[in-house]
Motif scaffolding. Sequence first.
Motif, PDB file in Angstrom:
ATOM      1  N   THR A  32      47.014  28.970  35.383  1.00 17.65           N
ATOM      2  CA  THR A  32      45.591  28.687  35.194  1.00 17.65           C
ATOM      3  C   THR A  32      44.764  29.963  35.132  1.00 17.65           C
ATOM      4  N   ILE A  33      45.319  31.069  35.593  1.00 18.19           N
ATOM      5  CA  ILE A  33      44.622  32.347  35.528  1.00 18.19           C
ATOM      6  C   ILE A  33      45.121  33.186  34.357  1.00 18.19           C
ATOM      7  N   VAL A  34      46.426  33.215  34.122  1.00 18.63           N
ATOM      8  CA  VAL A  34      47.004  34.096  33.101  1.00 18.63           C
ATOM      9  C   VAL A  34      46.700  33.604  31.690  1.00 18.63           C
ATOM     10  N   VAL A  35      46.785  32.301  31.448  1.00 17.62           N
ATOM     11  CA  VAL A  35      46.558  31.784  30.094  1.00 17.62           C
ATOM     12  C   VAL A  35      45.118  32.067  29.621  1.00 17.62           C
ATOM     13  N   ILE A  82      48.103  44.810  40.275  1.00 17.26           N
ATOM     14  CA  ILE A  82      46.915  44.546  41.088  1.00 17.26           C
ATOM     15  C   ILE A  82      46.704  43.055  41.268  1.00 17.26           C
ATOM     16  N   VAL A  83      46.817  42.301  40.189  1.00 20.13           N
ATOM     17  CA  VAL A  83      46.641  40.855  40.281  1.00 20.13           C
ATOM     18  C   VAL A  83      47.760  40.235  41.112  1.00 20.13           C
ATOM     19  N   GLY A  84      48.981  40.697  40.918  1.00 16.89           N
ATOM     20  CA  GLY A  84      50.113  40.108  41.618  1.00 16.89           C
ATOM     21  C   GLY A  84      50.122  40.377  43.107  1.00 16.89           C
ATOM     22  N   TYR A  85      49.824  41.592  43.509  1.00 13.35           N
ATOM     23  CA  TYR A  85      49.944  41.952  44.914  1.00 13.35           C
ATOM     24  C   TYR A  85      48.630  41.879  45.677  1.00 13.35           C
ATOM     25  N   PHE A  86      47.576  42.455  45.143  1.00 13.24           N
ATOM     26  CA  PHE A  86      46.337  42.525  45.898  1.00 13.24           C
ATOM     27  C   PHE A  86      45.481  41.276  45.752  1.00 13.24           C
ATOM     28  N   MET A  87      45.736  40.477  44.725  1.00 18.83           N
ATOM     29  CA  MET A  87      45.062  39.184  44.607  1.00 18.83           C
ATOM     30  C   MET A  87      46.026  38.051  44.989  1.00 18.83           C
ATOM     31  N   HIS A  88      47.192  38.409  45.459  1.00 19.50           N
ATOM     32  CA  HIS A  88      48.190  37.497  46.033  1.00 19.50           C
ATOM     33  C   HIS A  88      48.701  36.444  45.062  1.00 19.50           C
TER      34      HIS A  88
END
Length: 149
Positions: free
Chosen positions: A90-93, A73-79
């Motif tokens: 900056t988002i994953v950590v 979801i984060v990879g595809y729909f949040m681009h």
Amino acid sequence: MQHTDNFQEITHHHDYDREASRKEVIRVTVILTVITLVELALGFWLMSIHQELMRHFIKGLICIFMLAKAFYIVGYFMHLKHELRNMIMTIVVPLLLFVWFIIAFLADGNSYKNLRNKYDPHHVEESKTKVDKPVHGEEHGAKKEGAIE
């Protein structure tokens, strides 16, 4: 005249492939649907299993599938799949730190509960004494209606 040729050349490199994008969204949606159906099947199967080790194993599988769905979801729909590496970090950590905080707080609370039961004799004694169930309508310490003081 040369300026317009360069402009047309530049715009042709950035054409949007609508069909490929549509296929990618359908593929990701099907993958997320299949993962959700597998999670539901595991959850319903989990209700009929009584062996503790197998229950923990199935719960772990469900957690792994949930994380896979979150990454999709984060990879595809949040681009984020198409973003720069630094932007992703900056988002994953912080997300990983947040998950670590939750695990740490749960472990700390469990440790407190276990140590309290082990080292506080009053708490252990209180936890072992049975308390009579109050009669319906009576509260703890309340007097019955019509009782003479």
